[in-house]
Design a protein around this motif. Structure first.
Motif, PDB file in Angstrom:
ATOM      1  N   GLY A  37      82.862  34.298 156.092  1.00 17.12           N
ATOM      2  CA  GLY A  37      82.610  34.755 157.456  1.00 17.12           C
ATOM      3  C   GLY A  37      81.154  35.132 157.607  1.00 17.12           C
ATOM      4  O   GLY A  37      80.275  34.557 156.956  1.00 17.12           O
ATOM      5  N   ASN A  64      78.870  35.747 154.558  1.00 14.30           N
ATOM      6  CA  ASN A  64      78.202  34.638 153.866  1.00 14.30           C
ATOM      7  C   ASN A  64      77.010  34.107 154.644  1.00 14.30           C
ATOM      8  O   ASN A  64      75.978  33.800 154.084  1.00 14.30           O
ATOM      9  CB  ASN A  64      79.170  33.464 153.679  1.00 14.30           C
ATOM     10  CG  ASN A  64      80.472  33.902 153.081  1.00 14.30           C
ATOM     11  OD1 ASN A  64      81.193  34.707 153.676  1.00 14.30           O
ATOM     12  ND2 ASN A  64      80.790  33.402 151.921  1.00 14.30           N
ATOM     13  N   TYR A 124      81.865  42.908 150.065  1.00 18.63           N
ATOM     14  CA  TYR A 124      81.985  42.512 151.462  1.00 18.63           C
ATOM     15  C   TYR A 124      82.416  41.062 151.581  1.00 18.63           C
ATOM     16  O   TYR A 124      83.368  40.716 152.271  1.00 18.63           O
ATOM     17  CB  TYR A 124      80.607  42.701 152.101  1.00 18.63           C
ATOM     18  CG  TYR A 124      80.559  42.566 153.590  1.00 18.63           C
ATOM     19  CD1 TYR A 124      80.686  43.692 154.395  1.00 18.63           C
ATOM     20  CD2 TYR A 124      80.339  41.349 154.188  1.00 18.63           C
ATOM     21  CE1 TYR A 124      80.610  43.583 155.774  1.00 18.63           C
ATOM     22  CE2 TYR A 124      80.257  41.230 155.566  1.00 18.63           C
ATOM     23  CZ  TYR A 124      80.395  42.353 156.352  1.00 18.63           C
ATOM     24  OH  TYR A 124      80.316  42.243 157.712  1.00 18.63           O
ATOM     25  N   MET A 134      89.140  46.654 149.786  1.00 19.07           N
ATOM     26  CA  MET A 134      89.594  47.100 151.109  1.00 19.07           C
ATOM     27  C   MET A 134      91.039  46.679 151.342  1.00 19.07           C
ATOM     28  O   MET A 134      91.494  46.531 152.473  1.00 19.07           O
ATOM     29  CB  MET A 134      88.681  46.578 152.220  1.00 19.07           C
ATOM     30  CG  MET A 134      88.290  45.144 152.089  1.00 19.07           C
ATOM     31  SD  MET A 134      87.176  44.685 153.419  1.00 19.07           S
ATOM     32  CE  MET A 134      85.840  43.920 152.543  1.00 19.07           C
ATOM     33  N   LEU A 137      90.739  41.075 159.407  1.00 16.14           N
ATOM     34  CA  LEU A 137      90.412  42.509 159.337  1.00 16.14           C
ATOM     35  C   LEU A 137      91.337  43.301 160.254  1.00 16.14           C
ATOM     36  O   LEU A 137      91.926  44.302 159.861  1.00 16.14           O
ATOM     37  CB  LEU A 137      88.976  42.751 159.825  1.00 16.14           C
ATOM     38  CG  LEU A 137      87.832  42.627 158.828  1.00 16.14           C
ATOM     39  CD1 LEU A 137      86.490  42.630 159.555  1.00 16.14           C
ATOM     40  CD2 LEU A 137      87.864  43.763 157.827  1.00 16.14           C
TER      41      LEU A 137
END
Ligand code: PFF
Length: 467
Positions: free
Chosen positions: A41, A44, A238, A244, A337
């Motif tokens: 996403g 990158n 990330y 997460m 997300l």
């Protein structure tokens, strides 16, 4: 055969107590594609190049690749295995492994809630650029001051942010992820082809491109600072959607006979490959066109690429295609997300899907407004004297919360459930080839590095040390 079951499709059947009627990815390709769709996403394409440009070029790239095959590999394996073993979403999964560790799942679930709003602000920037290219505003956008002027506005950034956030929320609400993932199946290859084309085109047509290629590819060890390491590690979390809870959730939908080790390698190669190409597309062009942008940070992609397209034959078309692809990549990520946050809220408070979506949407709009206006109305609000809201949320999640979550996960695995628990789970689908690397990383190297990273990140954040 639908081998591309979405997170959402699966999440609707999951229960926080685990187990019952849990759907799964029907094939390995389905798992890898869905995980890659979440992983690939803005991290990158937008974040990696500006960090690499800022923190040393080639040396950043080298550190990142080494971290990806050691740290990234071990943590991703651990998270997927935890998910598959416990068959639960993060909060339940950590608790199932050890009751005292339930709080890590809670912490991990808060991260996407903090990332989603500012991710959508950047998604809004991308939407605006895609729209601008489609409506023939390219030359305007290629001027040096365009991006700065745009983000220091008020209503425009809010409008595009709200539009991106709204689209994400609608897709999550109506559960049409399946459709979106089908799009992403086509989009990923098109994106790669476009990027390669843009790279070749700029390399062939731009004078002085060589200096930039060398800067990006050749490690210059004198440029290594602790921030190279800290930011590369933060970026790894990330980009690979680690620490997460996302990979735990994905793992919980994975069938026992699918190889966790091979899938992890594939996601890792895919994710790092796209980041590498994005850097190659942006950094040498930046050095050739406008080296002053190099250390600017978040605006790098938006400052450099319009110039590249403006100088390109057929640039308006290629540019429009490119920003549309990035927009789609950003959407697949923002959807996963939001889906994670929504399903956590549904599970935790036993709320309906609509109301959960509404809560997440409302909270994200409020938090996102801070990031959105942090470069204009509230530009004088600087955390620790230097972070605007967006940069602060980014720092808080990537450099502080994620390392803490990863560290506690390592402690849980090393001292409580033991690496053998993970190894056994991974071995269910064949020999775990790199199990020694995994054990050594999880037990010794990863925790030590994470502590170092945390200490440095916090000292740097509060200004005790500076890069
Ligand atoms: N890994 C995504 C990226 O690199 O853009 C960011 C992300 C997406 C993180 C989805 C978490 C997630 F659930």
């Amino acid at each position: 055969m639908d081998n591309n079951i979405s997170v959402e499709a699966s999440a609707t059947t999951k229960t926080s107590s685990g187990g019952a009627k849990r759907s799964s990815f029907s094939g390995k390709i389905g798992f890898v594609l869905a995980a890659a769709g979440s992983a690939v996403g803005l991290g990158n394409i937008w974040r990696f190049p500006y960090l690499a440009a800022k923190y040393g070029g080639g040396i950043f790239l080298l550190v990142y690749i080494i971290l990806s095959v050691t740290f990234g590999f071990s943590l991703m394996i651990a998270e997927i295995a935890i998910g598959r073993k416990t068959q639960q979403s993060p909060i339940g999964a950590y608790r199932a492994l050890d009751k005292r560790f339930g709080f890590v799942g809670v912490l991990a679930s808060i991260v996407p809630l903090l990332i989603l709003p500012y991710y959508s602000v950047i998604g809004g920037w991308v939407t605006k650029y895609a729209f601008g290219f489609v409506t023939g505003e390219m030359s305007n956008m290629a001027s040096s001051s365009y991006f700065g002027d745009y983000i220091s506005g008020v209503w425009q950034p809010i409008f595009w942010f709200a539009l991106f956030m709204g689209a994400t929320a609608l897709i999550v609400l109506f559960g049409v992820q399946k459709g979106v993932e089908k799009v992403s199946k086509i989009m990923m290859p098109v994106l790669v082809v476009l990027m390669v084309f843009i790279i070749v085109y700029t390399f062939v047509t731009t004078d002085n491109i060589w200096d930039g290629i060398v800067y990006y590819i050749k490690p210059d060890f004198s440029k290594f600072t602790y921030m190279t390491f800290v930011s590369a590690l933060g970026q790894l979390f990330y980009s690979m959607s680690l620490a997460m809870g996302i990979m735990i959730t994905f793992g919980s939908y994975m069938k026992k006979e699918i190889s966790i080790e091979k899938s992890t390698h594939q996601i890792e190669i895919f994710d790092t490959g796209i980041a590498f190409l994005a850097g190659l597309m942006i950094i040498p062009a930046c050095i050739a066109y406008d080296p002053s942008q190099l250390t600017k940070g978040p605006g790098l992609m938006f400052g450099v690429l319009p110039k590249v397209f403006d100088n390109m034959f057929g640039g308006a078309f290629i540019g429009a295609m490119f920003f549309i692809m990035v927009l789609l990549a950003a959407l697949t990520s923002s959807i996963s997300l939001m889906e994670t946050v929504v399903s956590t809220i549904q599970d935790k408070w036993k709320l309906g899907r609509k109301i959960s979506c509404l809560i997440v949407f409302g909270t994200s709009i409020l938090l996102g407004l801070l990031s959105c206006l942090g470069y204009s109305v509230w530009s004088e609000v600087l955390f620790f004297g230097k972070f605007a809201f967006l940069d602060f949320f980014d720092f808080l999640t990537n450099s502080v919360m994620m390392p803490i979550i990863a560290l506690i996960t390592c402690i849980l695995i090393s001292f409580f459930i033991k690496p053998s628990t993970i190894i056994e789970e991974v071995s269910l689908s064949g020999k775990f080839k790199q199990k020694t690397l995994f054990s050594v990383m999880i037990k010794y190297i990863t925790p030590v590095c994470l502590v170092v990273v945390l200490v440095f990140a916090i000292l740097e954040g509060v200004g005790v040390i500076t890069v």
